[in-house]
Design an enzyme around this catalytic site. Structure first.
Site, PDB file in Angstrom:
ATOM      1  N   CYS A 105       7.281   3.856 -12.762  1.00 11.45           N
ATOM      2  CA  CYS A 105       6.349   4.134 -13.851  1.00 11.45           C
ATOM      3  C   CYS A 105       6.917   5.236 -14.727  1.00 11.45           C
ATOM      4  O   CYS A 105       7.431   6.239 -14.214  1.00 11.45           O
ATOM      5  CB  CYS A 105       5.008   4.559 -13.257  1.00 11.45           C
ATOM      6  SG  CYS A 105       3.742   4.948 -14.474  1.00 11.45           S
ATOM      7  N   HIS A 147       0.117  -3.899 -13.305  1.00  9.81           N
ATOM      8  CA  HIS A 147       0.502  -2.480 -13.296  1.00  9.81           C
ATOM      9  C   HIS A 147      -0.097  -1.755 -14.501  1.00  9.81           C
ATOM     10  O   HIS A 147      -0.691  -0.685 -14.366  1.00  9.81           O
ATOM     11  CB  HIS A 147       2.033  -2.368 -13.299  1.00  9.81           C
ATOM     12  CG  HIS A 147       2.538  -0.963 -13.315  1.00  9.81           C
ATOM     13  ND1 HIS A 147       3.126  -0.379 -12.220  1.00  9.81           N
ATOM     14  CD2 HIS A 147       2.556  -0.021 -14.293  1.00  9.81           C
ATOM     15  CE1 HIS A 147       3.470   0.866 -12.523  1.00  9.81           C
ATOM     16  NE2 HIS A 147       3.137   1.103 -13.782  1.00  9.81           N
ATOM     17  N   GLU A 148       0.056  -2.344 -15.691  1.00  9.11           N
ATOM     18  CA  GLU A 148      -0.468  -1.699 -16.903  1.00  9.11           C
ATOM     19  C   GLU A 148      -1.992  -1.721 -16.927  1.00  9.11           C
ATOM     20  O   GLU A 148      -2.628  -0.767 -17.375  1.00  9.11           O
ATOM     21  CB  GLU A 148       0.115  -2.344 -18.160  1.00  9.11           C
ATOM     22  CG  GLU A 148       1.630  -2.236 -18.268  1.00  9.11           C
ATOM     23  CD  GLU A 148       2.168  -0.826 -18.097  1.00  9.11           C
ATOM     24  OE1 GLU A 148       1.494   0.148 -18.501  1.00  9.11           O
ATOM     25  OE2 GLU A 148       3.273  -0.681 -17.543  1.00  9.11           O
ATOM     26  N   HIS A 151      -3.463   1.112 -15.177  1.00  6.95           N
ATOM     27  CA  HIS A 151      -3.493   2.351 -15.967  1.00  6.95           C
ATOM     28  C   HIS A 151      -4.793   2.493 -16.760  1.00  6.95           C
ATOM     29  O   HIS A 151      -5.345   3.587 -16.847  1.00  6.95           O
ATOM     30  CB  HIS A 151      -2.316   2.412 -16.941  1.00  6.95           C
ATOM     31  CG  HIS A 151      -1.067   2.957 -16.350  1.00  6.95           C
ATOM     32  ND1 HIS A 151      -0.959   4.239 -15.859  1.00  6.95           N
ATOM     33  CD2 HIS A 151       0.153   2.390 -16.169  1.00  6.95           C
ATOM     34  CE1 HIS A 151       0.267   4.437 -15.412  1.00  6.95           C
ATOM     35  NE2 HIS A 151       0.968   3.323 -15.581  1.00  6.95           N
TER      36      HIS A 151
END
Length: 196
Positions: A105, A147-148, A151
């Site tokens: 990341c 993954h994003e 966030h």
């Protein structure tokens, strides 16, 4: 404009992003800056919280993965040129048997760990035109999306690893929080905000 990437330990990385509307101030410029920042840091994805904005936007471009000769030719083809902006995204389904991939990341430099995720994801989102769409993605594209997406939900990939692995990287995470790391891209750190 290249923006500084927020480092691990900054509270903005733990906030659930707020949905935005088409009249969000400087939206096109914000998205363009996110892409420029991502490319400058050699990333394949970047979420708004990583540039200090607690809103539901992330951008991805999986082209760098398309050169991986270990991947099947059809997946390499899918990855090449896959560039997308996700606004107000909501994952509605994740399916399949979880598989492991070594993730990193931009907000957590020099830390990489194997993370298990489902291989297929169904996601509702808007692109810059704010027309809602639902799509299904799989493989590495699905992984980058997950993954994003994490966030914008205030979740980091380090939350998905074992407690033993977390203990092993604790010193690295503390150093990042304190700004004791060097990257070739601009970063800002939580400790610097406290007068460090």
């Amino acid at each position: 404009m290249i923006l500084p990437i927020v480092g691990y330990g900054d509270p903005v990385l733990r906030k659930v992003g707020t949905a935005i509307t088409p009249d969000y101030p400087n939206l096109k410029e914000t998205i363009a800056n996110m892409y420029e920042t991502m490319y400058n840091a050699y990333g394949v994805g970047l979420a708004a919280p990583q540039v200090g904005l607690p809103i539901r936007i992330f951008v991805i471009d999986t082209t760098p993965f398309s050169d991986d000769e270990d991947l099947p030719a059809d997946e390499q083809k899918d990855l090449k040129g896959f560039k997308r902006t996700f606004i107000n995204a909501k994952i509605v389904k994740e399916e399949g048997e979880e598989w492991s991939f070594n993730e990193g990341c931009l907000s957590i430099p020099d830390v990489r760990e194997d993370v298990y995720r489902k291989p297929t994801v169904t996601i509702e989102y808007c692109e810059e035109d704010f027309v809602m769409k639902t799509e299904v993605f799989d493989g590495l594209i699905a992984r980058v999306i997950q993954h994003e997406y994490d966030h914008i939900e205030g979740v980091l990939f380090t939350d998905k690893i074992s407690s033993l692995k977390k203990r092993l990287i604790q010193k690295k995470l503390k150093n990042i929080t304190e700004g004791k790391t060097f990257q070739e891209y601009r970063m800002k750190f939580a400790a610097a905000k406290k007068g460090r």
